[in-house]
Scaffold this motif. Structure first.
Motif, PDB file in Angstrom:
ATOM      1  N   ARG A   1       0.805  -1.232   0.000  1.00  0.00           N
ATOM      2  CA  ARG A   1       0.000   0.000   0.000  1.00  0.00           C
ATOM      3  C   ARG A   1       0.832   1.273   0.000  1.00  0.00           C
ATOM      4  NH1 ARG A   1      -5.492  -1.623   3.268  1.00  0.00           N
ATOM      5  NH2 ARG A   1      -5.527  -3.732   2.478  1.00  0.00           N
ATOM      6  N   LEU A   2       1.775   1.315  -0.914  1.00  0.00           N
ATOM      7  CA  LEU A   2       2.528   2.552  -1.120  1.00  0.00           C
ATOM      8  C   LEU A   2       1.827   3.355  -2.202  1.00  0.00           C
ATOM      9  CD1 LEU A   2       6.085   0.963  -1.132  1.00  0.00           C
ATOM     10  CD2 LEU A   2       4.941   2.131   0.764  1.00  0.00           C
ATOM     11  N   ILE A   3       2.044   4.666  -2.199  1.00  0.00           N
ATOM     12  CA  ILE A   3       1.450   5.496  -3.248  1.00  0.00           C
ATOM     13  C   ILE A   3       2.396   5.496  -4.439  1.00  0.00           C
ATOM     14  CG2 ILE A   3       0.645   7.817  -3.828  1.00  0.00           C
ATOM     15  CD1 ILE A   3      -0.067   8.116  -0.817  1.00  0.00           C
TER      16      ILE A   3
ATOM     17  N   LYS B   1       2.577   6.947  -7.348  1.00  0.00           N
ATOM     18  CA  LYS B   1       3.039   8.128  -8.081  1.00  0.00           C
ATOM     19  C   LYS B   1       4.009   8.976  -7.259  1.00  0.00           C
ATOM     20  CE  LYS B   1      -0.440  11.536  -6.912  1.00  0.00           C
ATOM     21  NZ  LYS B   1      -1.816  11.387  -6.482  1.00  0.00           N
ATOM     22  N   LYS B   2       4.238   8.563  -6.025  1.00  0.00           N
ATOM     23  CA  LYS B   2       5.181   9.322  -5.182  1.00  0.00           C
ATOM     24  C   LYS B   2       6.450   8.519  -4.959  1.00  0.00           C
ATOM     25  CE  LYS B   2       1.685  11.950  -2.680  1.00  0.00           C
ATOM     26  NZ  LYS B   2       1.937  13.194  -3.426  1.00  0.00           N
TER      27      LYS B   2
ATOM     28  N   LEU C   1       4.627  12.217   3.324  1.00  0.00           N
ATOM     29  CA  LEU C   1       3.178  12.414   3.363  1.00  0.00           C
ATOM     30  C   LEU C   1       2.588  11.868   4.663  1.00  0.00           C
ATOM     31  CD1 LEU C   1       0.529  13.270   2.165  1.00  0.00           C
ATOM     32  CD2 LEU C   1       0.471  11.163   0.832  1.00  0.00           C
ATOM     33  N   ALA C   2       3.080  10.696   5.078  1.00  0.00           N
ATOM     34  CA  ALA C   2       2.580  10.114   6.330  1.00  0.00           C
ATOM     35  C   ALA C   2       2.832  11.065   7.499  1.00  0.00           C
ATOM     36  CB  ALA C   2       3.245   8.772   6.586  1.00  0.00           C
TER      37      ALA C   2
ATOM     38  N   TYR D   1       1.463  21.039  -0.732  1.00  0.00           N
ATOM     39  CA  TYR D   1       0.980  19.683  -1.006  1.00  0.00           C
ATOM     40  C   TYR D   1      -0.476  19.702  -1.477  1.00  0.00           C
ATOM     41  CZ  TYR D   1      -1.264  15.264   0.169  1.00  0.00           C
ATOM     42  OH  TYR D   1      -2.037  14.132   0.125  1.00  0.00           O
TER      43      TYR D   1
ATOM     44  N   HIS E   1      -2.955  18.314  -9.775  1.00  0.00           N
ATOM     45  CA  HIS E   1      -2.827  16.974 -10.354  1.00  0.00           C
ATOM     46  C   HIS E   1      -4.209  16.396 -10.687  1.00  0.00           C
ATOM     47  CE1 HIS E   1      -0.838  13.062 -10.937  1.00  0.00           C
ATOM     48  NE2 HIS E   1      -1.978  12.575 -10.478  1.00  0.00           N
TER      49      HIS E   1
ATOM     50  N   GLU F   1      -5.415   5.820  -2.053  1.00  0.00           N
ATOM     51  CA  GLU F   1      -4.506   6.777  -1.439  1.00  0.00           C
ATOM     52  C   GLU F   1      -5.126   7.387  -0.182  1.00  0.00           C
ATOM     53  OE1 GLU F   1      -2.971   9.170  -4.609  1.00  0.00           O
ATOM     54  OE2 GLU F   1      -2.393  10.706  -3.154  1.00  0.00           O
TER      55      GLU F   1
ATOM     56  N   ILE G   1      -4.952   4.995   2.625  1.00  0.00           N
ATOM     57  CA  ILE G   1      -3.595   4.923   3.193  1.00  0.00           C
ATOM     58  C   ILE G   1      -3.360   6.089   4.140  1.00  0.00           C
ATOM     59  CG2 ILE G   1      -1.146   5.152   2.624  1.00  0.00           C
ATOM     60  CD1 ILE G   1      -1.809   3.644  -0.029  1.00  0.00           C
ATOM     61  N   ILE G   2      -3.721   7.275   3.687  1.00  0.00           N
ATOM     62  CA  ILE G   2      -3.469   8.459   4.508  1.00  0.00           C
ATOM     63  C   ILE G   2      -4.286   8.406   5.799  1.00  0.00           C
ATOM     64  CG2 ILE G   2      -3.516  10.981   4.534  1.00  0.00           C
ATOM     65  CD1 ILE G   2      -3.245  10.868   1.471  1.00  0.00           C
TER      66      ILE G   2
ATOM     67  N   CYS H   1      -2.714   6.265   8.291  1.00  0.00           N
ATOM     68  CA  CYS H   1      -1.557   6.912   8.931  1.00  0.00           C
ATOM     69  C   CYS H   1      -1.989   7.844  10.068  1.00  0.00           C
ATOM     70  CB  CYS H   1      -0.757   7.726   7.915  1.00  0.00           C
ATOM     71  SG  CYS H   1       0.135   6.712   6.738  1.00  0.00           S
TER      72      CYS H   1
ATOM     73  N   PHE I   1      -7.612  17.012   6.836  1.00  0.00           N
ATOM     74  CA  PHE I   1      -6.396  16.919   6.008  1.00  0.00           C
ATOM     75  C   PHE I   1      -6.723  16.273   4.669  1.00  0.00           C
ATOM     76  CE2 PHE I   1      -2.588  14.798   4.459  1.00  0.00           C
ATOM     77  CZ  PHE I   1      -1.626  15.792   4.585  1.00  0.00           C
TER      78      PHE I   1
END
Ligand code: ADP
Ligand code: MG
Lengths: 230, 302
Positions: A89-91, A93-94, A102-103, B15, B22, B207, B210-211, B214, B220
């Protein structure tokens, strides 16, 4: 600290995934959670990360009661845990660096903190030389190490990994467990879900064995005994 | 770890903007539609507002130029007629009034014609003494005329009611049509922006997950999407402003050149350029922020 007391989970479709789970994990422990596919391991992980609520019973994680936690508190709970998944689960495009940054940004870290912390974490997993690569340019083992670095970057007290070696060959799997062992030695609590018997038996750690939604053994050689007696 | 002021951090703003831009290009066509509809909405709103403002200006000119004339009963002597001034001034909506004797009226009348011999022999007594009255509000003309007629000694009142009423009708209609169209288009624009954002959010759901894992708060996660909506709205606003400017100047030139429309007062665009730009930007901002919030609130619940 994690403590589950008489925990039941029934999914909306009626599937009874957990049927009275009891265990406790103290700070600083390294624990394997093992069991066959469909036994309820991922359900336990989802309870611990507040993705799903328990149907019955009490789930305590790092001071939060997950039966009564409010949506506002969930982000704060999650900052006390780093989660690692089988599919990394990595992004995509980064870059590696940006994934970690980002985390940190997501929890309000400053640019200076990010600049200091991200390289240090990548050094710990021995990927500091690849921090400007994208995940697709890395091997599976490397990607999983990035995921571990990301799980650690906000300095949680605990890492929860759901089948982290599921997509890795045995040699990489062993290396990854060693890495988690080293992180544990630095003071982080580790809970690793796996169904790989060989791998578990190469470490002498506490093993929680689950089958059909019930804990069937809990001890330093739990997984081993379970399979031998079958 | 500190969690305060996460929105003020320059790195976060960067960001959010980066993610927003994007996303905009990721769904270029949807973004284009969102900008286009917002632009159309603002243009229509703007055009009707401008028409209505110009009609207002024309109306105030009419107020200045348009004189209501109250004729005094012939049986009144000049002294008696002059004495009515107090009664007339006492009426609501009368700004000023000026007494004109029948002789003065005759002179003014005759002087309009080059060949004054025709009227030279006409005695002034065929005309009446009169008051030339300026009104404060042209809108109230009708009731003021009625009140004037009721003053004892006033024989008749002449007012160009039709012209004033025509302008007011057009102006009021322009206002109503503008509001209805603007509200409808605002809704459409809200809908399209919100769908653009929702599509972007859907594409990036992994995505987002995932965020969230975290430990990110919803705010955010929301920020890049709100930034996206606001950018779309603002871009629509800026483009609409320049188009409005161009179109207005074209129309203005046509009106000032035309013979039949000289009656209209046309205000130069730069007189309200600042206000128009500000309103456009505010509306664009609001539509973008609300549209994206709607989309993302729905998305975050799932
Ligand atoms: N979202 C869900 N909805 C319904 N049933 C589910 C869901 N997730 C898991 N289950 C069921 O719950 C049981 C335990 O699943 P899981 O916790 O994923 O097992 P494991 O991770 O040990 O393979 C299985 O029978 C599975 O089919
Ligand atoms: Mg599983």
């Amino acid at each position: 600290m994690v403590r589950l007391t008489d925990v039941y989970k029934v999914y909306e479709n009626g599937a009874r995934a957990l049927k009275g789970i009891n265990f406790q994990i103290d700070d600083g422990e390294f624990v394997f959670l093992v069991g066959p596919s469909g036994s309820g391991k991922s359900t336990i992980i989802k309870l611990l990360t507040a993705e799903i609520p328990p149907t019955e019973g009490r789930v305590m994680v790092n001071g939060y009661n997950l039966g009564t936690i409010t949506p506002r508190q969930v982000p704060y709970l999650r900052r006390t845990i780093g989660v690692v998944f089988q599919d990394f689960r990595l992004i995509e495009k980064k870059t590696v660096y940006e994934n970690l940054a980002l985390a940190m940004r997501a929890v309000g870290a400053s640019s200076q903190e990010i600049k200091k912390r991200v390289p240090a974490m990548l050094e710990l997993v021995e990927l500091d030389r690849k921090m400007n690569r994208h995940p697709s340019e890395l091997s599976g083992g490397e990607q999983q190490r990035v995921a571990i670095a990301r799980a650690l970057v906000n300095n949680p007290g605990m890492i929860i990994a759901d089948e982290p070696t599921g997509n890795l060959d045995p040699a990489r799997s062993y290396d990854l467990m060693r890495l988690l062992e080293r992180i544990n030695e630095l003071g982080t609590t580790i809970l690793v879900v796996t169904h790989e018997k060989e791998l578990v038996n190469r470490f002498s750690k506490r093993v929680l064995a689950i089958e059909n939604g019930r804990i069937i053994s809990d001890g330093m050689d739990g997984y081993y005994r379970y399979y031998e007696n079958k | 770890m500190k969690t305060s002021n996460i929105f003020l951090r320059a790195s976060n703003v960067f960001y959010f903007l980066q993610e927003a831009v994007h996303n905009i290009f990721l769904h270029g066509l949807m973004s284009l539609a969102a900008v286009g509809v917002t632009m159309a909405c603002l243009l229509i709103m703007g055009s009707f507002t401008l028409v209505s403002m110009n009609l207002n200006a024309t109306l105030s000119d009419l107020e200045r130029e348009n004189v209501v004339i109250a004729y005094i009963d012939e049986t009144y002597s000049e002294e008696q007629a002059r004495a009515l001034e107090a009664d007339i001034m006492a009426l609501d909506n009368v700004e000023s009034c000026k007494f004109v004797t029948r002789e003065e009226a005759m002179e003014a009348f005759v002087s309009q014609y080059d060949d004054d011999s025709v009227f030279a022999s006409v005695p002034a007594s065929v005309l009446r003494d009169r008051f030339e009255i300026h009104l404060t509000e042209l809108e109230e003309m009708e009731s003021t005329v009625i009140a004037l007629k009721a003053v004892e000694g006033v024989a008749n009142v002449r007012a160009e009611l039709e012209i004033a009423q025509g302008f007011m009708a057009v102006r009021n209609m322009a206002g109503v049509v503008a509001i209805i169209l603007a509200v409808m288009l605002l809704l459409v624009s809200l809908f399209i922006i919100s769908n653009t954002i929702r599509l972007g959010a859907y594409t990036r759901r992994d995505e987002v997950a995932i965020i969230k894992m975290c430990g990110a708060k919803d705010s955010f996660i929301r920020c890049p999407f709100v930034a996206e909506g606001v950018i779309l709205g603002l871009v629509g606003a800026v483009i609409a402003f320049f188009i409005q400017w161009g179109v207005y100047n074209l129309v203005m030139r046509a009106i000032t050149k035309s013979d039949t429309m000289q009656l209209l007062t046309v205000i130069p665009f730069h007189n309200f350029a600042g206000r128009i730009l500000l309103i456009f930007l505010l509306v664009g901002l609001a539509v973008g922020a609300v549209g994206s919030s709607l989309a993302i609130n729905k998305f975050l619940k799932v």
